[in-house]
Design a protein around this motif. Sequence first.
Motif, mmCIF file in Angstrom:
data_model
loop_
_atom_site.group_PDB
_atom_site.id
_atom_site.type_symbol
_atom_site.label_atom_id
_atom_site.label_comp_id
_atom_site.label_asym_id
_atom_site.label_seq_id
_atom_site.Cartn_x
_atom_site.Cartn_y
_atom_site.Cartn_z
ATOM 1 N N ARG A 1 0.797 -0.728 -0.020
ATOM 2 C CA ARG A 1 0.311 0.183 0.021
ATOM 3 C C ARG A 1 1.219 1.079 -0.223
ATOM 4 O O ARG A 1 1.699 1.496 0.891
ATOM 5 C CB ARG A 1 -0.657 0.009 1.139
ATOM 6 C CG ARG A 1 -1.609 1.261 1.331
ATOM 7 C CD ARG A 1 -2.902 0.812 0.108
ATOM 8 N NE ARG A 1 -4.176 1.787 1.030
ATOM 9 C CZ ARG A 1 -5.105 1.525 0.719
ATOM 10 N NH1 ARG A 1 -6.299 0.562 0.705
ATOM 11 N NH2 ARG A 1 -5.982 3.038 0.781
ATOM 12 N N VAL A 2 0.915 2.555 -1.542
ATOM 13 C CA VAL A 2 1.705 3.023 -1.230
ATOM 14 C C VAL A 2 1.266 3.972 -1.069
ATOM 15 O O VAL A 2 0.135 4.532 -1.748
ATOM 16 C CB VAL A 2 2.413 3.283 -2.551
ATOM 17 C CG1 VAL A 2 2.795 4.788 -2.476
ATOM 18 C CG2 VAL A 2 3.268 2.112 -3.131
ATOM 19 N N ILE A 3 0.828 4.651 -0.243
ATOM 20 C CA ILE A 3 -0.563 6.531 0.202
ATOM 21 C C ILE A 3 0.234 7.696 -0.341
ATOM 22 O O ILE A 3 1.317 7.682 -0.181
ATOM 23 C CB ILE A 3 -0.562 6.432 1.779
ATOM 24 C CG1 ILE A 3 -1.446 5.428 1.991
ATOM 25 C CG2 ILE A 3 -1.447 7.666 1.948
ATOM 26 C CD1 ILE A 3 -1.042 5.296 3.030
ATOM 27 N N LEU A 4 -0.116 8.162 -1.413
ATOM 28 C CA LEU A 4 0.192 9.593 -1.823
ATOM 29 C C LEU A 4 -1.480 10.684 -2.147
ATOM 30 O O LEU A 4 -1.723 10.632 -2.782
ATOM 31 C CB LEU A 4 1.287 9.623 -3.475
ATOM 32 C CG LEU A 4 1.744 8.607 -3.215
ATOM 33 C CD1 LEU A 4 2.109 8.159 -5.228
ATOM 34 C CD2 LEU A 4 3.199 8.048 -3.257
ATOM 35 N N PRO A 5 -0.974 11.510 -0.968
ATOM 36 C CA PRO A 5 -1.597 12.414 -0.685
ATOM 37 C C PRO A 5 -1.714 13.391 -1.913
ATOM 38 O O PRO A 5 -2.860 13.842 -1.587
ATOM 39 C CB PRO A 5 -0.813 12.568 0.819
ATOM 40 C CG PRO A 5 -0.259 11.537 1.617
ATOM 41 C CD PRO A 5 0.100 10.918 0.732
ATOM 42 N N GLY A 6 -0.392 13.509 -2.690
ATOM 43 C CA GLY A 6 -0.800 14.737 -3.227
ATOM 44 C C GLY A 6 -1.440 14.416 -4.564
ATOM 45 O O GLY A 6 -1.703 15.277 -4.655
ATOM 46 N N LEU A 7 -0.403 13.046 -5.110
ATOM 47 C CA LEU A 7 -1.211 12.485 -6.182
ATOM 48 C C LEU A 7 -2.762 12.438 -5.945
ATOM 49 O O LEU A 7 -3.388 12.409 -7.232
ATOM 50 C CB LEU A 7 -0.545 11.384 -5.836
ATOM 51 C CG LEU A 7 -1.112 10.881 -8.275
ATOM 52 C CD1 LEU A 7 -0.715 11.268 -8.981
ATOM 53 C CD2 LEU A 7 -0.647 8.753 -7.896
ATOM 54 N N ASN A 8 -3.278 11.890 -4.866
ATOM 55 C CA ASN A 8 -4.746 11.508 -4.701
ATOM 56 C C ASN A 8 -5.498 12.877 -5.139
ATOM 57 O O ASN A 8 -6.469 13.170 -5.406
ATOM 58 C CB ASN A 8 -5.337 10.969 -2.990
ATOM 59 C CG ASN A 8 -4.804 10.062 -2.945
ATOM 60 O OD1 ASN A 8 -4.446 9.242 -3.981
ATOM 61 N ND2 ASN A 8 -3.906 9.615 -1.281
ATOM 62 N N ARG A 9 -4.763 14.419 -4.654
ATOM 63 C CA ARG A 9 -5.182 15.579 -4.728
ATOM 64 C C ARG A 9 -5.523 15.695 -6.275
ATOM 65 O O ARG A 9 -5.875 16.690 -6.363
ATOM 66 C CB ARG A 9 -4.000 16.821 -3.964
ATOM 67 C CG ARG A 9 -5.391 17.819 -3.914
ATOM 68 C CD ARG A 9 -4.553 19.254 -2.414
ATOM 69 N NE ARG A 9 -4.529 18.320 -1.371
ATOM 70 C CZ ARG A 9 -5.975 19.091 -0.429
ATOM 71 N NH1 ARG A 9 -6.885 19.194 -1.466
ATOM 72 N NH2 ARG A 9 -6.121 18.138 0.283
ATOM 73 N N ILE A 10 -4.695 15.771 -6.999
ATOM 74 C CA ILE A 10 -4.243 15.732 -8.262
ATOM 75 C C ILE A 10 -4.961 15.114 -8.875
ATOM 76 O O ILE A 10 -5.747 15.781 -9.727
ATOM 77 C CB ILE A 10 -2.716 15.217 -9.057
ATOM 78 C CG1 ILE A 10 -1.933 16.481 -8.531
ATOM 79 C CG2 ILE A 10 -3.173 15.757 -10.713
ATOM 80 C CD1 ILE A 10 -0.456 16.719 -8.589
ATOM 81 N N ASN A 11 -5.010 13.732 -8.157
ATOM 82 C CA ASN A 11 -6.421 12.634 -9.239
ATOM 83 C C ASN A 11 -8.133 13.610 -8.863
ATOM 84 O O ASN A 11 -8.975 12.791 -8.767
ATOM 85 C CB ASN A 11 -6.549 11.717 -8.859
ATOM 86 C CG ASN A 11 -5.101 11.345 -9.635
ATOM 87 O OD1 ASN A 11 -5.053 11.524 -10.949
ATOM 88 N ND2 ASN A 11 -4.366 10.494 -9.354
ATOM 89 N N GLY A 12 -7.935 14.687 -8.070
ATOM 90 C CA GLY A 12 -9.269 15.147 -7.546
ATOM 91 C C GLY A 12 -10.310 13.567 -6.558
ATOM 92 O O GLY A 12 -11.219 13.229 -6.511
ATOM 93 N N LYS A 13 -9.357 13.227 -5.746
ATOM 94 C CA LYS A 13 -10.390 12.202 -5.004
ATOM 95 C C LYS A 13 -10.475 12.777 -3.686
ATOM 96 O O LYS A 13 -10.712 11.900 -2.611
ATOM 97 C CB LYS A 13 -9.477 10.990 -4.899
ATOM 98 C CG LYS A 13 -9.111 9.920 -6.227
ATOM 99 C CD LYS A 13 -7.980 9.225 -5.543
ATOM 100 C CE LYS A 13 -8.164 8.258 -7.533
ATOM 101 N NZ LYS A 13 -7.969 6.933 -7.145
#
Length: 564
Positions: free
Chosen positions: A390-402
């Motif tokens: 499990r890789v948690i990427l908060p910044g990528l989540n934000r970019i992807n609208g999640k």
Amino acid sequence: MKAKPYYHQQNTNAAASGGGGGGYSSESSNGGSNSPSPPPSPRRHSSISHSRRRLRTKSFSFFRRDSFALTVSFIFRRNLRYLVLLCLLYVSGLIMCVGPFAGLVGHTPVPGSVYRSHEIFGKLWDQIQSDNSSAIDLSSVWKYKRLKVQKPCLNSTVGRYFGIEKESPGPSGFLIVEANGGLNQQRSAICNAVAVAGLLNAILVIPRFEFNSVWKDPSEFGDIYDEDHFVATLDGYIKVVRELPDLLMERYDYNMTNIPTFRVQAWAPASYYMGEVYPVLREQGVIRIAPFANRLAMNVPPHIQLLRCMANYKALRFSDPISTLAEKLVKRMIEKSSGTGGKYVSIHLRFEEDMVAFSCCLYDGGKAEKLEMDMFREKWWKGKFKRKDRVILPGLNRINGKCPLTPLEAERHLASLLKMFPLVYTKESLATPDELAPFEGYSSRLAALDYTVCLFSEVFVTTHGGNFPHFLMGHRRFLFDGHSKTINPDKRKLVLLFQDMNISWVTFKDQMEIMLSENDRKGIIVPRVRKINRKTSIYTYPLPECRMDAGLPIFIVRGIPHPK
């Protein structure tokens, strides 16, 4: 940290354009604008995957017969390690660029990966206050009007299921389901249970509600819905009873868990119920399905789909205590919105602790926020978020609208919302303490109040996914001639706007108006349903199967006129 829907009557260009967050409100300033996780989308079954497996098998046989292909395969296996290494390097790059280590290695964060809405608000506030442009008239927000929809094609067996053919066989047995989740996940389970009962020609026992450790609401069916109305409305379509006959209960020692129980896979097709469940039902006379959230595919025969419509829009009416107070809240909002012809905006924030924790997004709370969210995730999902894969990427989540939107883009930022919209109301401000007292501690009953007030607003704004907005959008399409009249902000675009510290209020407002136009267009989208191939949720997109001229009477909240 839990935020509730706010109802907002509004006469300002920014909010009507989709900016800002809130709930029920009445506004005339020039300011800016379903378990803890939502259920997964319906699975798309699998002829493709089977074909791919067959294709792989055939290819492997061919390679074994061909020495040249064996050489190619050998070379590919030798280079596979490099392919894996490239993938690892790519993931590592993402972690360094948009993950928590971006600052440590000196990289500039990828646009949209950092929460900066509060900074943007502070920068633009003076421009927002000085904006003297004319406000958007709520009655002219929606340009797209009534739409044409294909008529549903009911198959030849519809008469048997709807009491037209008198020679239909007797019921095959009793169906018991246990609905889990919050208000609207339970609603989905109820509608699916009605459909499955019709599919199996079974007698449905009033669904039981499973106590949820997150929602902590012990309410039973009759506490939230009008049982008599539910039974009477479905009479002639399927038979509904409140409990099993005593003879059957005696056979199973009055213990519900002794009844044959199915654990059905999510989004199970109609063929599964007919092939696996129906024979046991005929043999035993009763079956139990637990849990029962999302246990029926969206692709079902039209006459079964219509049963879902019957349940959702006609049979499910809130109980008298809920309906009585909900009607009062709607009427009070209409009165407070007299300046805009009784029209108001409702906003569902959905910025609750479980949603934020599950999203793995970061806001502006620093180490304390991260520690709190880590503890919440460990409490409710145990080691799910600590697995090695499990890789948690908060910044990528934000970019992807999640990432859930805060009321600014709840509670600690609510002051900013009130600053932009002074006339914001919640059920707590619309109702008296005595009126709300019977509902305290019952999250589903309180959510039912919010649902009704949002249902009859001129504009509904949702900031995140989940059963609540999906059911509301579908219900509003059903009521508003096929238009959901909903603003669902494009979070992928918003995070880029909120990242631009040089953006002006005029530019931001122009982008919001474009977003409003896009939501107007999407509000009338109707999926093309050819035979039995629906891939979207009928609860979000109820047309064409739930059309009025398909024989489904209109749903009207008691005492509240049908909106136009």
